[in-house]
Scaffold this motif. Structure first.
Motif, mmCIF file in Angstrom:
data_model
loop_
_atom_site.group_PDB
_atom_site.id
_atom_site.type_symbol
_atom_site.label_atom_id
_atom_site.label_comp_id
_atom_site.label_asym_id
_atom_site.label_seq_id
_atom_site.Cartn_x
_atom_site.Cartn_y
_atom_site.Cartn_z
ATOM 1 N N GLY A 171 46.918 30.703 28.907
ATOM 2 C CA GLY A 171 46.469 31.624 29.943
ATOM 3 C C GLY A 171 45.605 32.760 29.450
ATOM 4 N N THR A 172 45.372 32.857 28.139
ATOM 5 C CA THR A 172 44.512 33.910 27.613
ATOM 6 C C THR A 172 43.064 33.609 27.990
ATOM 7 O OG1 THR A 172 46.013 34.268 25.751
ATOM 8 C CG2 THR A 172 43.768 35.119 25.543
ATOM 9 N N LEU A 182 33.158 40.908 22.422
ATOM 10 C CA LEU A 182 34.030 39.888 22.995
ATOM 11 C C LEU A 182 35.296 40.554 23.519
ATOM 12 C CD1 LEU A 182 34.729 36.812 23.347
ATOM 13 C CD2 LEU A 182 35.783 36.957 21.077
ATOM 14 N N SER A 183 35.632 40.255 24.800
ATOM 15 C CA SER A 183 36.832 40.846 25.409
ATOM 16 C C SER A 183 37.890 39.769 25.607
ATOM 17 C CB SER A 183 36.491 41.486 26.757
ATOM 18 O OG SER A 183 35.634 42.587 26.574
ATOM 19 N N ARG A 184 39.144 40.140 25.341
ATOM 20 C CA ARG A 184 40.277 39.221 25.520
ATOM 21 C C ARG A 184 41.218 39.782 26.576
ATOM 22 N NH1 ARG A 184 44.205 38.597 20.540
ATOM 23 N NH2 ARG A 184 44.819 40.669 21.312
ATOM 24 N N PHE A 185 41.600 38.895 27.553
ATOM 25 C CA PHE A 185 42.513 39.295 28.634
ATOM 26 C C PHE A 185 43.844 38.601 28.396
ATOM 27 C CE2 PHE A 185 44.212 38.883 33.004
ATOM 28 C CZ PHE A 185 44.242 40.226 33.335
ATOM 29 N N ARG A 186 44.858 39.400 28.089
ATOM 30 C CA ARG A 186 46.194 38.866 27.835
ATOM 31 C C ARG A 186 47.227 39.884 28.308
ATOM 32 N NH1 ARG A 186 47.636 37.620 21.732
ATOM 33 N NH2 ARG A 186 46.151 35.900 22.063
ATOM 34 N N GLY A 187 48.202 39.381 29.066
ATOM 35 C CA GLY A 187 49.262 40.268 29.560
ATOM 36 C C GLY A 187 48.743 41.336 30.489
ATOM 37 N N GLY A 188 47.678 41.048 31.213
ATOM 38 C CA GLY A 188 47.137 41.989 32.174
ATOM 39 C C GLY A 188 46.272 43.069 31.567
ATOM 40 N N GLU A 189 45.962 42.984 30.263
ATOM 41 C CA GLU A 189 45.161 44.013 29.619
ATOM 42 C C GLU A 189 43.984 43.369 28.878
ATOM 43 O OE1 GLU A 189 47.589 46.280 27.041
ATOM 44 O OE2 GLU A 189 48.763 47.227 28.662
ATOM 45 N N TRP A 190 42.906 44.143 28.758
ATOM 46 C CA TRP A 190 41.704 43.699 28.054
ATOM 47 C C TRP A 190 41.625 44.378 26.692
ATOM 48 C CZ3 TRP A 190 38.517 39.916 29.784
ATOM 49 C CH2 TRP A 190 38.589 39.565 31.132
#
Length: 751
Positions: A171-172, A182-190
């Protein structure tokens, strides 16, 4: 296949239900009534009608084009969700979904006027899109409704201009911006990664990953891989081709395939490799890559191609490892589009291509088996543009002609994809390079028998199993025949030999003329010296002797006698010199007679206290010697005889002359006092030059002079000269005497 009066239907097993009823039919409109059907080995269906024959060809590609209702010709990035719905983003803006041949637009505020650069999704049904201006938007299905959420810089995204997007299985979501990292979205945070974290560039053009959780991002400045929260960069000095990275693929074996603006490469075991010897198209701009059953499907600016994965890894290519596809295989275009995900594979194994003229899908079973080999046919041979009958033996008349061979590969499915190679025995050293030409010309073929070979290759790179050949013979002109060449060579040899002998005769005549002049002059000088100077000295010597006889015994008489003795010795030496000047062998042209005559003169001088017996012996066939060499041999013999008669006090003197096939030999031996061996090694006594002169004469003739002697054991000298230097003519002779002795009156009569 079912034919009617105006339509054609195809019924497969999946189209029939359990009760044997046909669920649905998709008809193909025909131009006339179908009266007969035939399917060939290549899968072509031939449809016969009352007045026409048509061909229906099934293709592995199915295309959705703007002419069939697609709202775009360049449909940009594509994505196929788990429900087999195809999402695509036209180049001009907006987002659409193709489901069961129905196209619907995705309604989101501001999306119709925004360009979507990349689309990604996951097994949970979410679809994420990267927008040019509006950040990242996610679509989630809630029953029959579709919910959307958009993330921008205000939500922690690095930049609202997002060029690439990728979603992992956990789900990442990874979003690559245009120039902010580069931005990563994990656990509702970027969270954002930039060059300070190890990225080669803050412009992220493409993102991909593998099942192990590794992430790979492509940038204009190189490749970066994230493993255990650590970025590793690969640039040009690590083996990466120069140019921007535009496509990435992690295959089933974990190899990372990298498509740049300058060609294809791959990352394996931590090292970047560039395939060597690959097809030329793989060294251009690579826009999309996908894998299916060991093949890589690749799009470029002007190619859609398939290449065997193992061939790229091993860097060894056969013709069957590579194939290009175009309109003849059912593609609307061979031009790819520049988007981070323009070639994708769905859950059913189908490959989807976003091309310049629509969207095309390839079934997994299509092109799985190679096509049948092409049957090659030779249509015939033309000589100077005129067809030659192929029956029986083909004979081409003598002369210079242009020979043309026409051939064709029997392939009704894809004749444009057939390639040919040919070879003409005794003219071509190897097969030609594959070519699309169906006619080849040869000019200036020499006389002889020849065989022309041709083979055809189908689009899958499989060559026909057997060669097709044609034999023919080019007749020779009379000047090209063997007998004419032999006669010409013989005539040339005879002509050269004639010129040589003529020149040799001229040179010999000139030489003999100069030699006769030289010998005549020497003879004249010798005669003048003998008749004037020596005779005058001899007369003067007699007067001195008369005066000496009248003087009383005493010192004056003794001194005068010594002077008379020295004068007599000088006259003797002068007579010897005169004898040397005279061409004794030229007078009789017989070496044995000349030596015998000289020996008789020396014996008559009375200088030897012993009355020496003298013999001349000749062995072998007498042959003519070169004139100059003959005189030199005579002088060496004369010097040896003078030593034997005047100084050796010999009782027997012998001369042997041997005319052998390999060499000429002269021996002079006596049984006199002999010579000290020490004097032999030093060329004789000091102030005496006889022995040295003989050796110098022998060396100048190309011969060897050997002298053997012991004190009180006699002396023997041997002169040997190779036959090639000694004899004037090979085989020329004036008679044959074997072991004959010349002595006294018998020798004179024999001469």
């Amino acid at each position: 296949w079912i034919g009617t009066n105006s339509q054609l239907f195809k019924v497969a097993g999946k189209d029939i239900d359990a009760d044997g009823r046909i669920r649905s039919l998709n008809p193909v409109e025909m131009h006339s009534t179908v009266t007969s059907l035939f399917e060939d080995r290549d899968g072509n269906l031939w449809i016969g009608g009352p007045e026409t024959i048509e061909r229906h060809r099934g293709s592995g590609f199915a295309t959705y084009a703007s002419s069939a209702g697609l709202p775009c010709s360049n449909c940009g990035a594509i994505y196929v969700d788990p429900q087999q719905r195809t999402w695509f983003a036209p180049w001009g803006g907006g987002l659409f979904r193709l489901s069961h041949d129905r196209i619907e637009p995705m309604r989101v505020a501001g999306l119709e006027d925004d360009a979507v650069y990349s689309i990604a999704g996951g097994s949970n049904g979410e679809v994420w899109v990267a927008r040019k201006y509006g950040g990242v938007t996610v679509f989630r299905e809630k029953g029959d409704a579709m919910e959307t959420s958009t993330y921008t810089r205000r939500d922690g995204l690095a930049q609202d201009a997002v060029y690439s997007i990728y979603r992992t299985e956990d789900g990442t979501v990874w979003a690559g911006t245009v120039n902010e990292g580069l931005s990563r979205f994990r656990g509702g945070e970027w969270r954002t990664f930039t060059t300070q974290d190890g990225l080669p560039s803050n412009t992220i053009s493409v993102i991909t990953g593998n099942a192990a959780g590794e992430i790979f991002v492509g940038t204009p400045s190189g490749l970066a891989g994230l493993k255990n929260d650590h970025w590793v960069a690969y640039r040009a000095h690590d083996g990466l081709p120069p140019g921007e990275i535009e496509s990435l693929l992690v295959d089933e074996a974990g190899t990372v395939w990298i498509g740049t603006t300058r060609g294809l490469s791959f990352l394996k075991s931590g090292a970047v490799h560039i395939p060597v010897g690959a097809p030329n198209a793989l060294y251009g701009e690579i826009l999309g890559i996908e894998e299916s059953d060991g093949w890589l499907w690749i799009t470029t600016r002007d190619h859609v191609l398939r290449v065997r994965r193992e061939a790229l890894l091993k860097q060894s290519f056969e013709a069957s490892d590579y194939r290009e596809f175009g309109r003849t295989e059912g593609l609307p275009s061979a031009q790819g589009v520049k988007r981070s995900r323009s070639v994708v594979k769905d859950d059913d194994g189908r490959i989807w291509f976003s091309l310049n003229q629509g969207i095309t899908v390839l079934e997994p079973s299509a092109f799985a088996e190679p096509e049948f080999p092409v049957t090659t046919r030779l249509d015939g041979m033309l000589v100077d543009g005129r067809q030659v009958a192929s029956g029986g033996e083909i004979r081409v008349p003598a002369g210079r002609h242009r020979l043309a061979f026409r051939y064709a590969g029997v392939n009704a499915s894809n004749p444009e994809g057939v390639r040919y190679r040919y070879q003409l025995d005794n003219v071509d050293s190897a097969w030609s390079e594959p070519t699309v030409l169906r006619e080849v010309d040869y000019t200036n073929i020499p006389p002889g028998r020849f065989r022309f070979h041709v083979m055809a290759r189908n689009p899958d790179g499989v060559w026909s199993g057997e060669e097709t050949t044609m034999s023919f013979e080019v007749e020779p002109a009379y000047w090209q025949t063997a007998w004419f060449r032999v006669a010409s060579v013989a005539a040339l040899v005879l002509l050269v030999l004639g010129f040589y002998r003529l020149r040799l005769r001229q040179v010999r005549g000139q030489f003999n003329m100069r030699l006769e002049e030289r010998v005549g002059e020497r003879t004249r000088i010798a005669r003048e010296l003998h008749d004037t100077l020596l005779q005058s000295f001899q007369g003067l010597l007699l007067r001195f002797q008369t005066v000496s006889n009248q003087l009383p015994i005493g010192g004056t008489k003794q001194n005068l006698d010594k002077a008379i003795e020295q004068a007599a010795q000088a006259i003797t030496e002068g007579r010897d010199a005169v004898q040397g000047l005279r061409a004794s062998t030229m007078e009789t042209n017989d070496l044995a007679v000349a030596i015998r005559t000289l020996a008789e003169e020396l014996a008559g001088e009375g200088t030897n206290p012993n009355s020496a017996a003298f013999d001349v012996q000749v062995e072998g066939t007498v042959r003519e010697l070169h004139p100059i060499l003959r005189d030199e041999v005579y002088r060496i013999a004369g010097e040896g005889l003078r030593n034997a008669f005047r100084h050796a006090e010999a009782k027997r003197i012998e001369v042997e002359i041997h005319y052998d096939q390999r060499e000429f030999r002269l021996r002079v031996r006596d049984d006199g006092k002999g010579i000290d061996p020490k004097l032999l090694s030093s060329d004789g006594r000091r102030g005496h030059y006889g022995l040295r002169g003989m050796r110098e004469r022998a060396k100048s003739m190309g011969g060897k002079l050997a002298v053997w002697s012991e004190v009180n054991s006699g002396t023997e000298l041997e002169l040997s000269i190779p036959a090639t230097r000694a004899y004037a003519k090979s085989g020329a002779s004036r008679g044959s005497w074997s072991a004959e002795k010349y002595s006294g009156k018998d020798a004179e009569e024999k001469s």
